[in-house]
Design a protein around this motif. Structure first.
Motif, PDB file in Angstrom:
ATOM      1  N   UNK A 174       7.546  13.753  -3.131  1.00 21.81           N
ATOM      2  CA  UNK A 174       8.343  13.312  -2.064  1.00 21.81           C
ATOM      3  C   UNK A 174       9.399  12.383  -2.593  1.00 21.81           C
ATOM      4  N   UNK A 175       8.800  11.232  -3.368  1.00 24.65           N
ATOM      5  CA  UNK A 175       9.835  10.263  -3.875  1.00 24.65           C
ATOM      6  C   UNK A 175      10.930  10.833  -4.972  1.00 24.65           C
ATOM      7  N   UNK A 176      10.515  12.049  -5.634  1.00 29.22           N
ATOM      8  CA  UNK A 176      11.400  12.577  -6.670  1.00 29.22           C
ATOM      9  C   UNK A 176      12.336  13.196  -5.894  1.00 29.22           C
ATOM     10  N   UNK A 177      12.043  14.131  -4.817  1.00 30.26           N
ATOM     11  CA  UNK A 177      13.215  14.511  -3.767  1.00 30.26           C
ATOM     12  C   UNK A 177      14.244  13.463  -3.406  1.00 30.26           C
ATOM     13  N   UNK A 178      13.625  12.370  -3.349  1.00 27.63           N
ATOM     14  CA  UNK A 178      14.528  11.079  -2.589  1.00 27.63           C
ATOM     15  C   UNK A 178      15.405  10.464  -3.608  1.00 27.63           C
ATOM     16  N   UNK A 179      14.691  10.381  -4.686  1.00 37.11           N
ATOM     17  CA  UNK A 179      15.206   9.559  -5.976  1.00 37.11           C
ATOM     18  C   UNK A 179      16.067  10.318  -6.834  1.00 37.11           C
ATOM     19  N   UNK A 180      15.815  11.746  -6.881  1.00 38.49           N
ATOM     20  CA  UNK A 180      16.643  12.616  -7.776  1.00 38.49           C
ATOM     21  C   UNK A 180      18.080  12.387  -7.529  1.00 38.49           C
ATOM     22  N   UNK A 217       0.914  -1.175   0.000  1.00 41.45           N
ATOM     23  CA  UNK A 217       0.030   0.086   0.128  1.00 41.45           C
ATOM     24  C   UNK A 217       0.783   1.138  -0.210  1.00 41.45           C
ATOM     25  N   UNK A 218       2.141   1.060   0.463  1.00 39.17           N
ATOM     26  CA  UNK A 218       2.804   2.599   0.734  1.00 39.17           C
ATOM     27  C   UNK A 218       3.864   2.594  -0.179  1.00 39.17           C
ATOM     28  N   UNK A 219       3.972   1.816  -1.053  1.00 33.86           N
ATOM     29  CA  UNK A 219       5.141   1.724  -2.122  1.00 33.86           C
ATOM     30  C   UNK A 219       6.346   1.639  -1.908  1.00 33.86           C
ATOM     31  N   UNK A 231      -4.326   0.236  -5.417  1.00 31.71           N
ATOM     32  CA  UNK A 231      -4.886   0.836  -4.400  1.00 31.71           C
ATOM     33  C   UNK A 231      -5.725   1.986  -4.811  1.00 31.71           C
ATOM     34  N   UNK A 232      -6.809   1.957  -5.464  1.00 28.10           N
ATOM     35  CA  UNK A 232      -7.531   3.177  -5.905  1.00 28.10           C
ATOM     36  C   UNK A 232      -8.118   4.079  -4.646  1.00 28.10           C
ATOM     37  N   UNK A 233      -8.109   3.620  -3.688  1.00 27.90           N
ATOM     38  CA  UNK A 233      -8.564   4.459  -2.590  1.00 27.90           C
ATOM     39  C   UNK A 233      -7.591   5.791  -2.280  1.00 27.90           C
ATOM     40  N   UNK A 234      -6.352   5.471  -2.741  1.00 29.98           N
ATOM     41  CA  UNK A 234      -5.510   6.746  -2.267  1.00 29.98           C
ATOM     42  C   UNK A 234      -5.762   7.826  -3.146  1.00 29.98           C
ATOM     43  N   UNK A 235      -6.226   9.080  -2.475  1.00 28.24           N
ATOM     44  CA  UNK A 235      -6.544  10.297  -3.110  1.00 28.24           C
ATOM     45  C   UNK A 235      -5.677  10.902  -3.997  1.00 28.24           C
ATOM     46  N   UNK A 236      -6.255  11.751  -4.658  1.00 24.70           N
ATOM     47  CA  UNK A 236      -5.236  12.192  -5.919  1.00 24.70           C
ATOM     48  C   UNK A 236      -4.035  13.268  -5.252  1.00 24.70           C
ATOM     49  N   UNK A 237      -4.670  13.800  -4.202  1.00 21.55           N
ATOM     50  CA  UNK A 237      -3.654  14.651  -3.580  1.00 21.55           C
ATOM     51  C   UNK A 237      -2.540  14.028  -2.913  1.00 21.55           C
ATOM     52  N   UNK A 238      -2.834  12.980  -2.344  1.00 14.14           N
ATOM     53  CA  UNK A 238      -1.800  12.109  -1.600  1.00 14.14           C
ATOM     54  C   UNK A 238      -1.168  11.231  -2.593  1.00 14.14           C
ATOM     55  N   UNK A 239      -1.694  10.884  -3.588  1.00 10.04           N
ATOM     56  CA  UNK A 239      -0.904  10.331  -4.771  1.00 10.04           C
ATOM     57  C   UNK A 239       0.319  11.319  -5.099  1.00 10.04           C
ATOM     58  N   UNK A 241       8.029  -0.990  -1.989  1.00 10.91           N
ATOM     59  CA  UNK A 241       8.515  -1.838  -3.200  1.00 10.91           C
ATOM     60  C   UNK A 241       9.003  -0.719  -4.443  1.00 10.91           C
ATOM     61  N   UNK A 242       8.170   0.171  -4.414  1.00 10.38           N
ATOM     62  CA  UNK A 242       8.614   1.228  -5.444  1.00 10.38           C
ATOM     63  C   UNK A 242      10.037   1.845  -5.173  1.00 10.38           C
ATOM     64  N   UNK A 243      10.268   2.118  -3.880  1.00 12.85           N
ATOM     65  CA  UNK A 243      11.332   2.651  -3.540  1.00 12.85           C
ATOM     66  C   UNK A 243      12.655   1.750  -3.691  1.00 12.85           C
ATOM     67  N   UNK A 244      12.511   0.437  -3.533  1.00  8.09           N
ATOM     68  CA  UNK A 244      13.576  -0.432  -3.628  1.00  8.09           C
ATOM     69  C   UNK A 244      13.880  -0.528  -5.111  1.00  8.09           C
ATOM     70  N   UNK A 245      12.809  -0.628  -5.991  1.00  4.53           N
ATOM     71  CA  UNK A 245      13.210  -0.398  -7.439  1.00  4.53           C
ATOM     72  C   UNK A 245      14.120   0.786  -7.750  1.00  4.53           C
ATOM     73  N   UNK A 246      13.404   1.871  -7.114  1.00  5.15           N
ATOM     74  CA  UNK A 246      14.155   3.122  -7.562  1.00  5.15           C
ATOM     75  C   UNK A 246      15.668   3.265  -6.936  1.00  5.15           C
ATOM     76  N   UNK A 247      15.988   2.535  -5.734  1.00  9.96           N
ATOM     77  CA  UNK A 247      17.203   2.447  -5.273  1.00  9.96           C
ATOM     78  C   UNK A 247      18.206   1.692  -6.086  1.00  9.96           C
ATOM     79  N   UNK A 248      17.712   0.462  -6.698  1.00  9.42           N
ATOM     80  CA  UNK A 248      18.248  -0.477  -7.314  1.00  9.42           C
ATOM     81  C   UNK A 248      17.725  -0.612  -9.129  1.00  9.42           C
ATOM     82  N   UNK A 249      17.537   0.519  -9.518  1.00 15.42           N
ATOM     83  CA  UNK A 249      17.039   0.662 -11.028  1.00 15.42           C
ATOM     84  C   UNK A 249      17.661  -0.083 -11.761  1.00 15.42           C
TER      85      UNK A 249
END
Length: 165
Positions: A85-91, A46-48, A71-79, A50-58
């Motif tokens: 936030x992830x772009x700040x970290x993975x940049x 739910x909180x991605x 998880x279509x429950x996540x609101x657009x603002x939160x998405x 796994x996506x962060x791990x992919x980004x760290x080991x592209x």
């Protein structure tokens, strides 16, 4: 529940019918698929994390990761906040994310009314790419006038992204 194989097939068909048309939304999409440089990933949490791990080991053998979050429950603002936030970290790792939430307004250059989804369950997509490669490609597209019909805000977002590398 959507399977990994089913979501990959739908995303591939969507790319063919929406991105790779006579006036391609993404001029690089077809070749990237043909060269097996795209990986479609079905979210496992739910909180991605796994996506962060992919980004760290592209993966070195891929140009694009398409992360599908059911998880279509996540609101657009939160998405959108997660993407920022992830772009700040993975940049710092030369990675850039672009998100496509079900509630986002469709871009003017993307026409997908004719695309028929394979199943009813909706999902959001996150495209992960190497920032330097993405910026080089967009500079090439700018030189040939690709962005001439884009609205000003969308083009400014591209210029802003380029300043991150």
């Amino acid at each position: 529940m959507i399977s990994q194989a089913a979501i990959k097939k739908e995303v591939r068909d969507w790319s063919k019918e929406v991105l790779e048309t006579d006036k391609p939304v993404c001029p690089y999409a077809k070749k990237t698929w043909q060269n097996n440089k795209v990986q479609v990933v079905l979210s496992k949490c739910e909180y991605w994390s796994d996506l962060v791990e992919i980004g760290k080991n592209f993966p070195q053998d891929k140009d694009v990761i398409i992360y599908c979050d059911t998880n279509s429950e996540v609101e657009v603002y939160n998405f959108d906040s997660r993407i920022s936030l992830l772009n700040c970290f993975l940049n710092d790792k030369n990675i850039w994310l672009m998100g496509f939430h079900q509630e986002h307004e469709e871009k003017e250059v993307v026409e997908q009314e004719h695309f028929e989804p394979h199943f009813e369950e909706s999902y959001n997509m996150v495209f992960m790419q190497k920032l330097d490669e993405l910026n080089k490609a967009s500079e090439t597209l700018e030189k040939i006038g690709y962005y001439n019909n884009w609205n000003k805000k969308d083009f400014q977002d591209i210029l802003k992204r380029r300043s991150k590398s």
